[in-house]
Design a protein around this motif. Structure first.
Motif, PDB file in Angstrom:
ATOM      1  N   LEU A  77       0.833  -1.208   0.000  1.00  0.00           N
ATOM      2  CA  LEU A  77       0.000   0.000   0.000  1.00  0.00           C
ATOM      3  C   LEU A  77       0.865   1.254   0.000  1.00  0.00           C
ATOM      4  N   VAL A  78       2.010   1.203   0.707  1.00  0.00           N
ATOM      5  CA  VAL A  78       2.893   2.370   0.771  1.00  0.00           C
ATOM      6  C   VAL A  78       3.273   2.817  -0.634  1.00  0.00           C
ATOM      7  N   LEU A  79       3.463   1.846  -1.517  1.00  0.00           N
ATOM      8  CA  LEU A  79       3.887   2.174  -2.875  1.00  0.00           C
ATOM      9  C   LEU A  79       2.821   2.932  -3.653  1.00  0.00           C
ATOM     10  N   VAL A  80       1.520   2.673  -3.326  1.00  0.00           N
ATOM     11  CA  VAL A  80       0.469   3.276  -4.161  1.00  0.00           C
ATOM     12  C   VAL A  80      -0.375   4.300  -3.416  1.00  0.00           C
ATOM     13  N   ASP A  81      -0.663   4.085  -2.125  1.00  0.00           N
ATOM     14  CA  ASP A  81      -1.544   5.000  -1.401  1.00  0.00           C
ATOM     15  C   ASP A  81      -1.072   5.136   0.044  1.00  0.00           C
ATOM     16  N   GLY A  82      -0.321   6.208   0.318  1.00  0.00           N
ATOM     17  CA  GLY A  82       0.275   6.413   1.646  1.00  0.00           C
ATOM     18  C   GLY A  82      -0.751   6.509   2.755  1.00  0.00           C
ATOM     19  N   VAL A  83      -1.914   7.143   2.477  1.00  0.00           N
ATOM     20  CA  VAL A  83      -2.910   7.344   3.528  1.00  0.00           C
ATOM     21  C   VAL A  83      -3.480   6.000   3.979  1.00  0.00           C
ATOM     22  N   ALA A  84      -3.853   5.168   3.009  1.00  0.00           N
ATOM     23  CA  ALA A  84      -4.399   3.849   3.352  1.00  0.00           C
ATOM     24  C   ALA A  84      -3.347   3.032   4.078  1.00  0.00           C
ATOM     25  N   ALA A  85      -2.090   3.104   3.608  1.00  0.00           N
ATOM     26  CA  ALA A  85      -1.014   2.357   4.253  1.00  0.00           C
ATOM     27  C   ALA A  85      -0.873   2.782   5.704  1.00  0.00           C
ATOM     28  N   LEU A  86      -0.956   4.106   5.929  1.00  0.00           N
ATOM     29  CA  LEU A  86      -0.809   4.635   7.285  1.00  0.00           C
ATOM     30  C   LEU A  86      -1.951   4.149   8.178  1.00  0.00           C
ATOM     31  N   THR A  87      -3.178   4.170   7.627  1.00  0.00           N
ATOM     32  CA  THR A  87      -4.331   3.716   8.413  1.00  0.00           C
ATOM     33  C   THR A  87      -4.142   2.263   8.851  1.00  0.00           C
ATOM     34  N   VAL A  88      -3.748   1.437   7.893  1.00  0.00           N
ATOM     35  CA  VAL A  88      -3.548   0.017   8.223  1.00  0.00           C
ATOM     36  C   VAL A  88      -2.399  -0.128   9.221  1.00  0.00           C
ATOM     37  N   ALA A  89      -1.301   0.575   8.971  1.00  0.00           N
ATOM     38  CA  ALA A  89      -0.115   0.441   9.815  1.00  0.00           C
ATOM     39  C   ALA A  89      -0.409   0.888  11.243  1.00  0.00           C
ATOM     40  N   LEU A  90      -1.311   1.862  11.417  1.00  0.00           N
ATOM     41  CA  LEU A  90      -1.609   2.344  12.774  1.00  0.00           C
ATOM     42  C   LEU A  90      -2.583   1.424  13.505  1.00  0.00           C
ATOM     43  N   THR A  91      -3.558   0.872  12.757  1.00  0.00           N
ATOM     44  CA  THR A  91      -4.597   0.100  13.445  1.00  0.00           C
ATOM     45  C   THR A  91      -4.213  -1.367  13.678  1.00  0.00           C
ATOM     46  N   VAL A  92      -3.497  -1.948  12.723  1.00  0.00           N
ATOM     47  CA  VAL A  92      -3.166  -3.374  12.879  1.00  0.00           C
ATOM     48  C   VAL A  92      -2.422  -3.666  14.194  1.00  0.00           C
ATOM     49  N   PRO A  93      -1.393  -2.871  14.554  1.00  0.00           N
ATOM     50  CA  PRO A  93      -0.695  -3.197  15.816  1.00  0.00           C
ATOM     51  C   PRO A  93      -1.588  -3.043  17.044  1.00  0.00           C
ATOM     52  N   LEU A  94      -2.630  -2.203  16.935  1.00  0.00           N
ATOM     53  CA  LEU A  94      -3.525  -2.021  18.095  1.00  0.00           C
ATOM     54  C   LEU A  94      -4.240  -3.328  18.446  1.00  0.00           C
ATOM     55  N   ILE A  95      -4.512  -4.122  17.413  1.00  0.00           N
ATOM     56  CA  ILE A  95      -5.318  -5.338  17.629  1.00  0.00           C
ATOM     57  C   ILE A  95      -4.626  -6.318  18.574  1.00  0.00           C
ATOM     58  N   PRO A  96      -3.366  -6.693  18.297  1.00  0.00           N
ATOM     59  CA  PRO A  96      -2.712  -7.603  19.255  1.00  0.00           C
ATOM     60  C   PRO A  96      -2.600  -6.997  20.644  1.00  0.00           C
ATOM     61  N   VAL A  97      -2.379  -5.679  20.716  1.00  0.00           N
ATOM     62  CA  VAL A  97      -2.256  -5.048  22.034  1.00  0.00           C
ATOM     63  C   VAL A  97      -3.542  -5.252  22.829  1.00  0.00           C
ATOM     64  N   PHE A  98      -4.669  -4.971  22.181  1.00  0.00           N
ATOM     65  CA  PHE A  98      -5.956  -5.147  22.875  1.00  0.00           C
ATOM     66  C   PHE A  98      -6.181  -6.621  23.230  1.00  0.00           C
ATOM     67  N   MET A  99      -5.797  -7.481  22.271  1.00  0.00           N
ATOM     68  CA  MET A  99      -6.027  -8.903  22.517  1.00  0.00           C
ATOM     69  C   MET A  99      -5.226  -9.394  23.704  1.00  0.00           C
ATOM     70  N   VAL A 100      -3.987  -8.938  23.815  1.00  0.00           N
ATOM     71  CA  VAL A 100      -3.158  -9.372  24.934  1.00  0.00           C
ATOM     72  C   VAL A 100      -3.751  -8.854  26.239  1.00  0.00           C
ATOM     73  N   LEU A 101      -4.149  -7.552  26.220  1.00  0.00           N
ATOM     74  CA  LEU A 101      -4.700  -6.964  27.446  1.00  0.00           C
ATOM     75  C   LEU A 101      -5.921  -7.750  27.915  1.00  0.00           C
TER      76      LEU A 101
END
Lengths: 559, 558
Positions: free
Chosen positions: A152-176
């Motif tokens: 996504l970074v190669l074609v659409d920075g905004v979408a890449a950023l959205t995914v990159a910010l939200t995906v790591p949140l998921i494991p964090v919440f899951m662990v908590l």
């Protein structure tokens, strides 16, 4: 986490599984990217460019291959994982049963045998979900989102950023949230074990319950237990599903945000349709493995809990007596018990209390004493099943020497001892197989001879007669005599018998006692726990065993 | 499969909760499909650069679908689990209630390891029928049907393609998987049962295996059984993925054919370009929802055999025929009259007892002796109506001398009049008090102590730190054999019966205690009639046992 690592270290095949899962994960990720770009290209060029089917023939052909390849990869992942799971389960099952059985009588005192049996069958089957679904999904969850963000970074920075910010949140919440539910999950598993024990106990006691008209009342009690199980499970799930909800919410809202963002930028002409479509098709792929992981995480929890329970059985394996490895005296000449006391855990009594005795080859010594005095415990101490609180058991040798049995090689020591417990356990199989248990090499004639000596004659006790579970088909007196025959066939220099004539009529008792005397005459040192006057009268000496409420030794001993 | 249908009726009491779970599931699935369809439309429409307000509705819809999915999914899961656990509780109670009618004579051939597997495994396993097959299947099916209707409005051909691919995923995949699975289940099921049996045998017999040095052989056969099971599992692994494979191929085909037909339709002018992405992307979302159905359907054969085994228990005939309208139990003291009694175990080819005649007068004492295997315990089972006589009669005799045949009385009523202290009594994994209260649930502590005193166990119980609250362990493992026997005797004394049957009561007592017990038995028993079954009649001489005639059973050779 420790359990994860230990589970993966269980079999070397587990490493293969991990490797295969990673390889298949990488393949899945690459196929997803190619699929998204092909779809975006086909849609965009048709919609805006007015491309015809013929001009898209190449795209469509490659797309067909990619779609088929994705299905094949998913199938391969499942097959590999299932095979690994079978191997790991077989390995763990055997190790757990070996560890549990090696603990002998100590096992039943601490854990229910039904509970352990449940663990090694249904409990470990839960690992299928762990290896078959959870593990491959972990690999996908680690590989696919990273691949998607990179593309996504190669074609659409905004979408890449959205995914990159939200995906790591998921494991964090899951662990908590997962941390919160661990304690509850363990409680749930413990409760399932208790439910199994309860059912098994109630069903085994059904004849008694029916005799007292209480069988129907147990329905209500079991209902209450089941109800408690249900509410505890739901309580666990309420929290466990919370993590799944967080995950679903994050995943779907992110996709919605990306879609809206792309839409608005398209509307203002800041983005090409093909790029927008590519991002829209690819973005959900980043969350899909994590979403499935959330579902599989809870599906694999029981498997993990079962693995933890299995490891607990493995870790609890402590030899009841130290295994010294000293060799048995060449000329074993009986045993001596010196000042032996065993504190009964949970009962705060000492039984037996300070018992001393000597049994020489050729002698029959009767152990008497009231119920609960510790007669059976004394035999268990001689066998090395119980560690005495005080005192020792010596193996005597003909040259006058003696060796503490705790310094002996345990297996070799037990090979010198024949033991007939109070309720001999008869295995499903023929009578002959049961008699031969301690002497597999014995011939049919020897088996028949031993059976005859204890008064078990055909047709009642045809050696080839097949018994049901726990000797069903024989009366309890007959079962006991099969046990005695089993002890006799061992031809051991030391013979321990626990109430061998209980439940027998006079004629049968006389036969059994005569058989025991013959063993003594053959040179065996015989120790006999009994209440029966004829058995006591037939013994060379009598030793009274008593219990005491404290550790101070009571008076008495050899008479 | 008919067994599965029969099990479904346990869902009826929780139907509203099940419906709630399906509705929430449909909502969640609809949100997922809606998100894919509306965002595809939004992007395509946006590419035409319309005025911003034309996009507002779809922007809002996309956001709403994004939030709705997670929330509805949570509600669905909770409702489904709650309902499924409730169904299981019903089922478990029914199975137990049936077992309670069958025990002990009707369950003789079931091995305890297998019985345990049936109760726990089969009932718990049936949760998957609701959680993984029925409820998600219904929700996914309804949502997919909605998607087909939506696509149908745009391009009927694509709708047909989608419907076909969903049907293949939902039915062809599972059918192929089920065919493979039922084949492997046939080899897996006996292997699993054998494993459970051998595991429990080895663990129960572990002390002897260990002492006899036979543990290595036992473990070797355990390993062989385990390997057979593992091999059977590995063979079934190829089949495991068949459903997944079919589902994956169907999803791919749906996307590909939709794209092909949609491109042609755009060219032909029967489809607007804006709808093209909707036609292609919606099937992806729909298949994501129906894909889990394939692995779920793989469970069906296993669930069917679980349900079949439970049905076998639930439908097994009663070993004892209860009278349609039981006669009333006579009031006051009763005696027992037995005439030409023969008893045979179900499935056996010879009588275990009989023919036997005996008379026990109200408040009287009678000793029935016989060598081991002569049928003493069989007589006790027939008296308690656990077994039907194969011929002859048992009857209660009331104060007026009238006889009341046991066959005309309800079994539970008979057991309220006649109590048994078994030779190998079952001691429950509970406290001493709990074990006693089985005979008399509302007994006061004094009652318990009195019964323990009569059985000669009181001083020992009082010496325990926890007293009556002492836990006795599995099968009374923390008690000695004699203590178990006396506890059972105390339990039998506590039950307020009019005829007390004692099966080998002096078995685990030492000689002095046995004589003391016999001397005391008359006082302990009081006004109850007592039937003693023993192989040692010499312990009950006429002198110390005032009104005690004696009957000797011939050795029948069971």
């Amino acid at each position: 986490m420790n359990t994860h690592r230990r589970l993966l270290a269980t079999a070397h095949t587990a490493t293969t599984a991990l490797g295969a899962a990673v390889a298949l994960g990488v393949a899945t990720a690459l196929l997803a990217v190619v699929q998204a770009s092909l779809l975006a290209h086909a849609i965009a060029s048709t919609f805006l460019g007015g491309a015809v089917t013929a001009s898209l023939a190449g795209t469509l052909a490659v797309l067909a291959v990619v779609l088929a390849a994705r299905a094949l990869v998913a199938w391969a992942a499942e097959v590999v994982a299932q095979r690994v799971s079978s191997t790991v389960k077989a390995d763990l099952r055997l190790r757990v049963l070996t560890a549990a059985a090696s603990r002998g009588p100590a096992l039943a005192a601490e854990r229910s045998t039904a509970g352990v049996a449940l663990l090694t069958t249904r409990g470990l089957d839960a690992l299928d979900a762990y290896f078959g679904r959870y593990l491959p999904q972990v690999a996908l969850a680690a590989i696919v989102p990273v691949t998607v963000v990179c593309c996504l970074v190669l074609v659409d920075g905004v979408a890449a950023l959205t995914v990159a910010l939200t995906v790591p949140l998921i494991p964090v919440f899951m662990v908590l949230i997962g941390r919160m539910s661990v304690a509850r999950r363990n409680r749930r598993w413990a409760m399932l074990g208790r439910l199994a024990t309860r059912f098994s106990d109630t069903v085994a006691g059904l004849p008694t319950l029916r005799a007292y008209g209480r069988a129907d009342a147990q329905v209500a009690i079991l209902g209450r237990v089941t109800d408690a199980y249900r509410s505890a499970t739901l309580e666990t799930l309420r929290v466990a599903f919370l993590s799944a909800m967080t995950l679903e919410l994050l995943a779907t809202i992110s996709v919605a945000l990306i879609a809206v963002g792309i839409g608005l930028r398209l509307a203002t002409g800041n983005l090409a349709l093909e790029t927008g479509l590519f991002a829209l098709i690819l973005a959900p792929e980043a969350y899909l493995p994590l979403r499935r992981l959330g579902a599989e995480f809870h599906a694999s929890e029981e498997g993990l809990a079962a693995a933890r329970d299995a490891f607990a059985v493995l870790d609890a394996r402590v030899a009841t007596t130290p295994n010294g490895g000293v060799s048995i005296p060449a000329l074993l000449a009986g045993i001596a018990v010196e000042g032996l006391s065993v504190e009964q855990s949970g009962r705060l009594i000492v039984a037996p209390a300070d018992v001393s005795l000597v049994v020489r080859p050729g002698e029959v010594v009767a152990l008497t004493g009231p119920s609960g005095a510790g007669k059976s415990t004394l035999l268990a101490a001689i066998l090395g099943f119980t560690t005495p609180t005080a005192g020792r058991v010596w193996a005597l040798s003909a040259d006058g020497g003696r060796v503490d049995i705790t310094t002996l090689d345990q297996g070799a020591w037990r090979a010198c001892v024949g033991w007939v417990p109070q309720t001999p356990y008869l295995f499903p199989g023929t009578i002959a197989e049961n008699v031969r248990l301690g002497a597999p090499a014995a011939g049919a004639a020897d088996v028949a001879d031993c059976l005859e000596r204890v008064g078990l004659i055909e047709p009642d006790a045809n050696p080839d007669r097949v018994l049901g579970e726990a000797g069903r088909g024989l009366s309890s007196g007959q079962r006991r005599r099969v046990g005695v025959a089993r002890g006799l066939l061992r031809r051991a220099p030391i013979l321990l018998l626990d109430e061998p004539t209980a439940g027998l009529d006079e004629a049968a008792e006389a036969q059994v006692l005569a058989a025991i005397r013959t063993e003594a005459n053959r040179g065996a040192a015989v120790l006999l726990v009994t209440h029966r006057p004829s058995a006591i009268a037939g013994a060379d000496r009598t030793v009274a065993v008593r219990w005491s409420a404290t550790t101070t030794p009571p008076e008495g001993g050899q008479q | 499969m008919s067994a599965l249908l029969a099990v479904l009726r346990y869902g009826r009491p929780v139907a509203p909760r099940l419906l709630l779970a399906v509705l929430a599931g449909v909502g969640a699935a609809a949100c997922a499909i809606g998100l894919a369809a509306t965002s595809a439309w939004l992007i395509s429409r946006a590419a035409e650069q319309p005025p911003m307000f034309a996009l507002m509705l779809s922007v809002t819809a996309v956001r709403a679908f994004g939030i709705g999915r997670g929330v509805l999914r949570y509600a669905e899961r909770l409702a489904a689990h709650d309902a499924a656990l409730r169904v299981l509780a019903e089922l478990r109670a029914s199975v137990y209630a049936r077992l309670a009618r069958l025990a002990p004579a009707g369950l003789a051939e079931l091995r305890s390891g297998d019985l345990l597997a049936r109760l726990i495994g089969d009932v718990d396993g049936l949760a998957d029928l609701w959680l993984r097959v029925l409820l998600p299947g219904l929700a996914a099916g309804i949502a997919a049907a909605g998607a087909v209707v939506l696509i149908g409005g745009l391009l009927p051909v694509a709708a047909a393609v989608l419907a076909g691919s969903v049907l293949v995923t939902a039915f062809v995949g599972p059918l192929a998987a089920a065919a493979v699975a039922s084949q492997s289940e046939r080899s897996l099921s006996p292997a699993r049962g054998a494993m459970a049996d051998i595991a429990i045998e080895t663990l129960r017999g572990a002390p002897e295996l260990l002492a006899l040095g036979a543990l290595p052989q036992a473990l070797a056969s355990l390993e062989v059984t385990g390997r057979v099971l593992a091999d059977a599992e590995r063979r079934s692994a190829q089949g495991a993925g068949v459903g997944t494979l079919v589902a994956g191929l169907a999803a791919g085909a749906a996307v590909w054919i939709s794209l092909l037909t949609a491109i042609a339709a755009v060219h032909a002018g029967t489809l607007t370009g804006v709808a093209l992405a909707v036609i292609v992307l919606t099937p992806i979302a729909v298949h994501e929802i129906v894909a889990p159905l394939a692995p779920a359907a793989r469970l069906l054969p296993g669930l069917a055999s679980s349900a079949g085994r439970l049905q076998d228990i639930l439908r097994r005939p009663d070993p004892v025929c209860e009278p349609a309208s039981p006669a009333r139990i006579p009031p006051g003291a009763v005696g027992l009259r037995v005439r030409s009694l023969c008893v045979r175990y179900p499935g056996a080819c010879a009588d275990a007892l009989g023919p036997l005649n005996l008379d026990l007068v109200a408040g009287g004492r009678l000793v029935v002796s016989g060598v081991s295997g002569a049928g003493k315990s069989t007589l006790a089972a027939a008296c308690l109506r656990f077994l039907n006589p194969s011929s002859g009669t048992l009857a209660l005799v009331d104060g007026e001398g009238a006889t009341h045949e046991l066959a005309a009385l309800a079994g539970d009523d008979v057991r309220r009049v006649m109590g048994l202290c078994e030779q190998d009594p079952h001691i429950f994994d509970a406290t001493l008090a709990d074990n006693l209260r089985i005979a008399m649930p509302d007994a006061r502590a004094e009652d318990l102590e009195q019964a323990l005193d009569a059985a000669g166990l009181l001083s020992w119980v009082q010496s325990l730190p926890a007293g009556l609250a002492t836990a006795v362990g599995e099968h009374g493992a923390r008690l000695s054999g004699g203590q178990r026997q006396r506890l059972a005797l105390a339990r039998a004394l506590l039950a307020n019966v009019r005829i007390l049957i004692l099966d080998e009561p002096t078995e685990h007592l030492d000689e002095r205690a046995a004589h003391a017990f016999v001397a005391d038995l008359d006082r302990i028993a009081g006004l109850r009639a007592v039937l003693v079954l023993t192989h040692r009649p010499e312990l009950f001489p006429v002198g110390s046992w005032p009104r005690g005639p004696s009957i000797t059973l011939p050795h029948s050779g069971l």
